[in-house]
Enzyme design. Structure first.
Site, PDB file in Angstrom:
ATOM      1  N   GLY A   9      27.717  32.217  38.360  1.00  0.00           N
ATOM      2  CA  GLY A   9      27.908  32.010  39.791  1.00  0.00           C
ATOM      3  C   GLY A   9      28.014  30.541  40.141  1.00  0.00           C
ATOM      4  O   GLY A   9      27.444  30.076  41.136  1.00  0.00           O
ATOM      5  N   ASP A  60      33.572  38.854  36.148  1.00  0.00           N
ATOM      6  CA  ASP A  60      32.664  39.465  37.111  1.00  0.00           C
ATOM      7  C   ASP A  60      31.461  39.991  36.348  1.00  0.00           C
ATOM      8  O   ASP A  60      31.616  40.842  35.454  1.00  0.00           O
ATOM      9  CB  ASP A  60      33.387  40.609  37.843  1.00  0.00           C
ATOM     10  CG  ASP A  60      32.598  41.155  39.038  1.00  0.00           C
ATOM     11  OD1 ASP A  60      31.353  41.049  39.031  1.00  0.00           O
ATOM     12  OD2 ASP A  60      33.233  41.694  39.959  1.00  0.00           O
ATOM     13  N   SER A 140      14.168  35.526  44.656  1.00  0.00           N
ATOM     14  CA  SER A 140      14.225  35.331  46.103  1.00  0.00           C
ATOM     15  C   SER A 140      12.862  35.647  46.683  1.00  0.00           C
ATOM     16  O   SER A 140      12.076  36.397  46.085  1.00  0.00           O
ATOM     17  CB  SER A 140      15.278  36.257  46.720  1.00  0.00           C
ATOM     18  OG  SER A 140      15.190  36.259  48.134  1.00  0.00           O
ATOM     19  N   TYR A 153      18.539  45.140  49.009  1.00  0.00           N
ATOM     20  CA  TYR A 153      18.550  43.757  48.519  1.00  0.00           C
ATOM     21  C   TYR A 153      17.160  43.372  48.026  1.00  0.00           C
ATOM     22  O   TYR A 153      17.007  42.808  46.927  1.00  0.00           O
ATOM     23  CB  TYR A 153      19.013  42.789  49.600  1.00  0.00           C
ATOM     24  CG  TYR A 153      18.929  41.349  49.153  1.00  0.00           C
ATOM     25  CD1 TYR A 153      19.756  40.875  48.139  1.00  0.00           C
ATOM     26  CD2 TYR A 153      18.008  40.466  49.718  1.00  0.00           C
ATOM     27  CE1 TYR A 153      19.667  39.557  47.694  1.00  0.00           C
ATOM     28  CE2 TYR A 153      17.922  39.150  49.283  1.00  0.00           C
ATOM     29  CZ  TYR A 153      18.751  38.706  48.275  1.00  0.00           C
ATOM     30  OH  TYR A 153      18.660  37.406  47.838  1.00  0.00           O
ATOM     31  N   LYS A 157      15.871  42.264  44.145  1.00  0.00           N
ATOM     32  CA  LYS A 157      15.167  41.026  43.816  1.00  0.00           C
ATOM     33  C   LYS A 157      13.746  41.301  43.314  1.00  0.00           C
ATOM     34  O   LYS A 157      13.195  40.511  42.533  1.00  0.00           O
ATOM     35  CB  LYS A 157      15.163  40.088  45.024  1.00  0.00           C
ATOM     36  CG  LYS A 157      16.531  39.472  45.293  1.00  0.00           C
ATOM     37  CD  LYS A 157      17.060  38.691  44.085  1.00  0.00           C
ATOM     38  CE  LYS A 157      18.365  37.981  44.370  1.00  0.00           C
ATOM     39  NZ  LYS A 157      18.835  37.180  43.208  1.00  0.00           N
ATOM     40  N   PRO A 183      13.666  31.330  45.931  1.00  0.00           N
ATOM     41  CA  PRO A 183      13.874  30.538  47.149  1.00  0.00           C
ATOM     42  C   PRO A 183      13.671  31.357  48.417  1.00  0.00           C
ATOM     43  O   PRO A 183      13.891  32.575  48.442  1.00  0.00           O
ATOM     44  CB  PRO A 183      15.338  30.096  47.053  1.00  0.00           C
ATOM     45  CG  PRO A 183      15.781  30.433  45.664  1.00  0.00           C
ATOM     46  CD  PRO A 183      14.931  31.588  45.245  1.00  0.00           C
ATOM     47  N   GLU A 189      26.561  29.993  51.019  1.00  0.00           N
ATOM     48  CA  GLU A 189      27.454  31.074  51.447  1.00  0.00           C
ATOM     49  C   GLU A 189      26.717  32.398  51.573  1.00  0.00           C
ATOM     50  O   GLU A 189      27.316  33.408  51.930  1.00  0.00           O
ATOM     51  CB  GLU A 189      28.592  31.248  50.434  1.00  0.00           C
ATOM     52  CG  GLU A 189      29.572  30.098  50.384  1.00  0.00           C
ATOM     53  CD  GLU A 189      30.700  30.356  49.393  1.00  0.00           C
ATOM     54  OE1 GLU A 189      30.563  31.301  48.573  1.00  0.00           O
ATOM     55  OE2 GLU A 189      31.704  29.641  49.440  1.00  0.00           O
TER      56      GLU A 189
END
Length: 254
Positions: A9, A60, A140, A153, A157, A183, A189
């Protein structure tokens, strides 16, 4: 001998910031992502600015076949990876579970969990063969808490958090370090992708306070990677000063 970092990424945000940071520190880089034009532009910039070698590979992470073919197709000298930064990840939508999109769920699960696994499966075996290595997984705050409408989501994580701990156990006897960096609010983005390109809605996420920047996380990752051989930082949670929890943010004038 010059060290090598592999960053997934790497075309934007934290991944791109990590590329600049590790290049600054003299690492040669393997940069991966879905946007080859960005990878090539970044590679040229880093080579010119830091005089390091850069290999790019566009695939990908959701595709097991692409991951295996692309990574195993690298020349042998590029498989001496010292640091793997599993950065590729995303969020799609912000809906309650009963209204969630099946496609959004698949995209998050396939990218955040399965993509991380595919890349780690290949690179961890290189590290075992080499006898050294450090895997740094981007988690995250959503892997430590759950918030309204963040259901899937957050689940992905939380899975990264669990996988990080599992990797640490499984690779311990091989002398391979494993770390998770979690984080809080980082202005990249991320929100724009979550809201399918709605820039105005994404902008509101960061109004009234100073969020983290991608470079803040890149510097944290470099700190983790640069510790002495006998030191492993298992995990770090990094938040803006204004953020206390995933949803508790002090915003001025709001």
């Amino acid at each position: 001998m010059t060290k090598i970092a592999l960053i997934t990424g790497a075309t934007a945000g934290i991944g791109e910031a990590c590329a600049h940071t590790f290049a600054r520190e003299g690492y040669n880089l393997i940069l991966t992502g879905r946007r080859m034009d960005r990878l090539e532009t970044l590679a040229q910039q880093l080579n010119k600015q830091y005089n390091i070698e850069v290999a790019v590979s566009s695939f990908d992470v959701r595709s097991r076949e692409q991951v295996i073919q692309s990574l195993e197709g690298l020349p042998a000298q590029w498989k001496k990876v010292d640091v793997l930064i599993n950065n590729a990840g995303l969020s799609q939508g912000l809906d309650p579970i009963q209204k969630g999109s099946y496609d959004d769920w698949d995209t998050m699960i396939d990218t955040n969990i399965k993509g991380l696994l595919y890349v780690s499966r290949v690179v961890s075996n290189w590290m075992i063969t080499n006898g050294y290595g450090h895997i740094i997984n981007l988690g995250s705050i959503a892997g430590k808490e759950v918030y309204a409408n963040g259901n899937v989501y957050c689940a992905t994580k939380h899975a990264v958090d669990a996988l990080n701990k599992g990797m640490r156990i499984d690779l311990n006897s091989h002398g391979i370090k494993v770390t998770a960096v979690h984080p809080g609010a980082v202005e990249t983005e991320f929100s724009e992708v979550r809201f399918k390109g709605d820039k105005e809605r994404a902008k509101k996420v960061y109004e009234g306070f100073e969020p983290l920047a991608a470079q803040d996380i890149a510097e944290t990752i470099w700190f983790v990677a640069s510790r002495p051989a006998h030191v492993n930082i298992n995990e770090l949670t990094v938040m803006p000063t204004a953020q206390a929890t995933a949803t508790n943010i002090f915003r001025k004038n709001t």
